[in-house]
Design a protein around this motif. Structure first.
Motif, PDB file in Angstrom:
ATOM      1  N   LEU A  97      -4.690   2.592  -3.432  1.00  0.00           N
ATOM      2  CA  LEU A  97      -4.224   1.208  -3.308  1.00  0.00           C
ATOM      3  C   LEU A  97      -4.914   0.513  -2.133  1.00  0.00           C
ATOM      4  O   LEU A  97      -5.227  -0.681  -2.216  1.00  0.00           O
ATOM      5  N   SER A 145      -2.275   7.006  -5.496  1.00  0.00           N
ATOM      6  CA  SER A 145      -2.018   7.322  -4.087  1.00  0.00           C
ATOM      7  C   SER A 145      -2.195   6.071  -3.234  1.00  0.00           C
ATOM      8  O   SER A 145      -2.833   5.097  -3.660  1.00  0.00           O
ATOM      9  N   TRP A 146      -1.624   6.108  -2.046  1.00  0.00           N
ATOM     10  CA  TRP A 146      -1.756   4.942  -1.160  1.00  0.00           C
ATOM     11  C   TRP A 146      -3.205   4.713  -0.764  1.00  0.00           C
ATOM     12  O   TRP A 146      -3.607   3.582  -0.492  1.00  0.00           O
ATOM     13  N   ILE A 191       0.835  -1.201   0.000  1.00  0.00           N
ATOM     14  CA  ILE A 191       0.000   0.000   0.000  1.00  0.00           C
ATOM     15  C   ILE A 191       0.872   1.254   0.000  1.00  0.00           C
ATOM     16  O   ILE A 191       0.569   2.242  -0.676  1.00  0.00           O
ATOM     17  N   LYS A 192       1.992   1.199   0.725  1.00  0.00           N
ATOM     18  CA  LYS A 192       2.883   2.360   0.816  1.00  0.00           C
ATOM     19  C   LYS A 192       3.660   2.607  -0.469  1.00  0.00           C
ATOM     20  O   LYS A 192       4.369   3.627  -0.575  1.00  0.00           O
ATOM     21  N   GLY A 211       2.259   3.468  -3.030  1.00  0.00           N
ATOM     22  CA  GLY A 211       1.529   4.578  -3.631  1.00  0.00           C
ATOM     23  C   GLY A 211       2.060   5.926  -3.203  1.00  0.00           C
ATOM     24  O   GLY A 211       2.828   6.053  -2.248  1.00  0.00           O
ATOM     25  N   GLU A 224       2.009   9.808  -1.722  1.00  0.00           N
ATOM     26  CA  GLU A 224       1.461  10.407  -0.508  1.00  0.00           C
ATOM     27  C   GLU A 224       0.107  11.051  -0.799  1.00  0.00           C
ATOM     28  O   GLU A 224      -0.146  11.544  -1.901  1.00  0.00           O
TER      29      GLU A 224
END
Length: 445
Positions: free
Chosen positions: A307, A303-304, A31-32, A34, A36
């Motif tokens: 996701l 973006s996260w 997820i990260k 993605g 900010e």
């Protein structure tokens, strides 16, 4: 040998929770990947949304039958976990029905668990019938063939087995208490209330105490092992939303539907164009950062939050069933957009795992290899899919970001859209008329 079951149980528990933690860590890493996203605004409204939508199931009951059945399964899943806590403590401490000291309260708890377990069985059977006998149209779309269909049914089978094991365990336990078996009987009387398993118990009344213990222990072990296996199966299943629905609704979009984000780089260019003192021929600073990519062509461009949306998708198909493009036979399915995004993100994660923490270009991307341009341009941007989603997923944001990439990076908009944008640039309107002729219609009779 006296403590062997406790040691074995502790090892199983550690292995199950450890593997689950490993998958959660992998999930968080993916997820990260993605970009900010600033979602720190209006925390009170976000908490309210999470309480109403994730906890209160407010958007599920829009469709009353499915909503009610889902609430039964959801409440049963949450409350029966209290019984799981007792099983875990009994397994570690070598006790039996540790919470029985609560007396009448314990009776109410066990009775409630059994009634909920029965209701869950009924709800799961109805869900299975809806999927496989009635064959609702939204479960028959092309993206639901193969694994997604098997996954949906497998979850139902697992829930059925877990509930039957729970009731079987209680029925055998009840008979053991009636027969005064050591470790099961209590001077205070029957431990617990068995309104459902009491109907099953007569099936075991002719068994010996040793046979009953075998039945009860077998059901007990299979029940807890099944729960640990189910916990670790979540990562590979659409039922990951059991865990992610809460953060996903918290981080959901609070802006009015239809309000799209502006690219800061474009905003800066517009401000520069409107500044009479700006030098349009000035060269950028040498240390100026490289311009960001417009839009998204792969998961790392999203973006996260987007996701997180992909992993939270329940594959329920409410978005697709409400989509006007899909209803008129277009290729677009908002559910498929989310499933494809998740599949691509998983492929990227596996690539990183295989290359010791670094992504090696695999020659693929989300655009074209997973989601086609035909799907993207079929969208009317009506927000029906966003409104329909019961856990605040926003497929439209991914569609618009990928369209933005096609238009601003590849100049690959459809011909009609290119003509319209050219007309706006040249004529100040979407139509191919000179600006001086734009009001001629008003003089027509």
């Amino acid at each position: 040998m006296e403590y062997f079951p406790n040691i074995l149980f502790a090892l199983l528990l550690i292995a199950g929770i450890g593997y689950f933690a490993r998958n959660v860590k992998k999930l968080a890493r993916n997820i990260k990947l993605g970009k900010e996203a600033d979602v720190s605004d209006n925390s009170s409204q976000r908490w309210k949304n999470m309480a109403m939508i994730a906890l209160g199931q407010s958007k599920m009951v829009v469709r009353p039958i499915a909503g009610l059945l889902h609430i039964i399964v959801y409440v049963g899943f949450v409350i029966i976990n209290i019984e799981v806590l007792e099983i875990i403590l009994d397994g570690l401490l070598g006790t039996h029905r540790l919470f029985a000291f609560l007396g009448p309260v314990y009776n109410v708890l066990i009775g409630s668990f059994e009634i909920l377990a029965f209701l869950v069985v009924v709800a799961v059977i109805i869900f299975w019938i809806r999927r496989n006998v009635i064959r609702l149209q939204r479960f028959l779309k092309s993206e639901m063939k193969g694994w997604p269909k098997k996954d949906g049914n497998l979850i139902l089978y697992i829930e059925l087995v877990l509930m039957f094991l729970f009731l079987t365990m209680n029925a055998a336990d009840y008979q053991l208490q009636l027969k005064g078996a050591a470790h099961y009987a209590s001077e205070a009387g029957i431990m617990g209330s068995f309104p459902i398993s009491g109907f099953i118990a007569p099936l075991f009344e002719n068994l010996s105490i040793s046979s009953l213990i075998l039945v009860e222990r077998t059901a007990w072990w299979l029940h807890i092992v099944g729960i640990l296996l189910f916990l670790n199966y979540l990562y590979y299943s659409k039922h990951l939303h059991i865990l992610l629905a809460f953060p996903n609704t918290y981080y959901g979009n609070l802006k009015p539907k239809g309000q799209f984000k502006n690219l800061q780089s474009v905003t800066n260019e517009v401000k520069l164009m409107m500044d009479p003192e700006a030098d349009p021929f000035a060269a950028p600073d040498e240390d100026a950062p490289e311009p960001e990519k417009f839009g998204a062509s792969d998961v790392a461009d999203l973006s996260w939050v987007q996701l997180l949306n992909a992993y939270t998708c329940t594959e329920c198909g409410r978005c697709t069933s409400e989509c006007p493009a899909n209803q008129t036979g277009k290729k677009l399915s908002p559910r498929k957009i989310m499933m494809d995004t998740r599949d691509r993100l998983e492929a990227v994660g596996k690539n990183i795992d295989a290359n010791k923490g670094s992504f090696v270009d695999d020659g693929k991307q989300l655009l074209d290899d997973y989601i086609t341009r035909e799907e993207l341009w079929a969208c009317t941007s009506c927000n029906a899919c966003v409104e329909a989603c019961p856990v605040s997923i926003d497929p439209l944001s991914i569609i618009m970001d990928m369209r933005q990439y096609l238009v601003m990076e590849q100049s690959a908009a459809p011909t009609d859209l290119n003509n319209m944008m050219g007309n706006i640039e040249n004529n100040g309107a979407p139509w191919p008329f000179n600006q001086m002729d734009r009001l001629n219609w008003a003089n027509e009779s």
